[in-house]
Design an enzyme around this catalytic site. Structure first.
Site, PDB file in Angstrom:
ATOM      1  N   MET A 183       0.998  -1.228  -0.006  1.00 53.51           N
ATOM      2  CA  MET A 183      -0.113   0.058  -0.004  1.00 53.51           C
ATOM      3  C   MET A 183       0.827   1.345  -0.156  1.00 53.51           C
ATOM      4  SD  MET A 183      -2.955  -1.082  -0.121  1.00 53.51           S
ATOM      5  CE  MET A 183      -3.878  -2.772  -0.210  1.00 53.51           C
ATOM      6  N   CYS A 184       0.622   2.193   0.880  1.00 51.35           N
ATOM      7  CA  CYS A 184       1.117   3.585   0.884  1.00 51.35           C
ATOM      8  C   CYS A 184       1.549   3.927   2.221  1.00 51.35           C
ATOM      9  CB  CYS A 184       0.661   4.490   0.035  1.00 51.35           C
ATOM     10  SG  CYS A 184       0.128   3.710  -1.619  1.00 51.35           S
ATOM     11  N   ARG A 185       2.207   4.975   2.349  1.00 47.55           N
ATOM     12  CA  ARG A 185       2.217   5.843   3.684  1.00 47.55           C
ATOM     13  C   ARG A 185       2.223   7.355   3.115  1.00 47.55           C
ATOM     14  NH1 ARG A 185       1.636   2.850   8.016  1.00 47.55           N
ATOM     15  NH2 ARG A 185       0.043   2.336   6.460  1.00 47.55           N
TER      16      ARG A 185
END
Length: 278
Positions: A1-3
């Site tokens: 996913m992401c941050r």
């Protein structure tokens, strides 16, 4: 996913938040502790509001954030009272500049961590729900950008929480018709340059991590020796995918299925969130 992270408050150099903390977003691009992946190297982006323009500036690239000299150069010279930063781990769409967050339309900025389950099965139907006048502004191929334009279609300008709720409701309805279970996983940040709205929701009730910072005046009392706290206003806030350090009392988890509003007057709000169905 992401941050990702959002900063709102006293104008500061981006470097103070992006690089200097012990577990900064740049450190998280290599060593995420709470993300679905440890490494977030499929591109990055920053977006910031300045005093002389009505729309935010955006800088995005496809390389890893930890190794980008231009990002470090900008962060060391750009000062802003409200900025977004995002590091990407692709959930299947192409690694290209138009797929990097944050996304921008007019005065609005948007970024997302998560995914629409089986996006390829429902992408066409969701795309056809976008306002035809907005459709030409879609540049990339991500579910994240499409979610943004659905929210714009459903009234983001007038009612940000309602627009995001209607966007989520449409995705869940269309997914249910196609037999897709647990279609939405999202933490979202959106801003018009004054206020910030942050959402944490998933269809399964097991959302990606999201935190907000404690009141600065309370933190000053706990940590009078921390210089950064003496330099920013009481209204300064951070919203982050994971804490930037281990300062005692600094971070609070955003509750499951909820959203918060950071407002210029410092009167922050935290409320429950649920999709709205047509």
């Amino acid at each position: 996913m992401c941050r990702w992270l959002v900063y709102s408050g006293t104008p500061i150099l981006l470097d103070n938040v992006l690089y200097r903390p012990a577990h900064s977003l740049i450190d998280q691009s290599l060593h995420s502790r709470m993300g679905a992946e440890t490494t977030n190297g499929d591109g990055f982006g920053i977006g910031w509001y300045g005093p002389d323009t009505a729309t935010p500036a955006v800088f995005r690239d496809t390389g890893p954030a930890w190794n980008d000299r231009n990002l470090h150069e900008l962060a060391d010279h750009v000062r802003s009272p409200l900025f977004f930063a995002h590091i990407r781990a692709s959930s299947g769409t192409a690694v290209q500049q138009t797929n990097c967050h944050p996304f921008r339309h007019g005065r609005w900025m948007w970024m997302h961590n998560g995914a629409i389950t089986d996006f390829h099965l429902i992408r066409r139907e969701l795309t056809l729900a976008v306002d035809p006048e907005l459709f030409p502004s879609i540049e990339g191929s991500t579910d994240s950008e499409l979610m943004f334009f659905l929210a714009l279609t459903f009234g983001l300008d007038q009612d940000p929480p309602g627009a995001v709720a209607r966007m989520a409701g449409l995705i869940e309805q269309v997914s249910d018709e196609r037999g897709v279970k647990f279609p939405i996983q999202m933490t979202i940040a959106v801003s018009d340059g004054e206020s910030v709205w942050a959402f944490r929701y998933s269809s399964q009730g097991n959302s990606r991590s999201l935190f907000y910072s404690s009141r600065v005046d309370a933190l000053r009392a706990l940590h009078p020796d921390v210089a950064f706290l003496r330099e920013v206003s009481d209204e300064t806030r951070l919203i982050v995918s994971e804490p930037l350090g281990d300062l005692e009392g600094a971070w609070n988890r955003v509750p499951e299925n909820s959203y918060g509003i950071v407002q210029p007057n410092g009167d922050d709000v935290l409320l429950p969130f649920e999709p709205q169905y047509a």
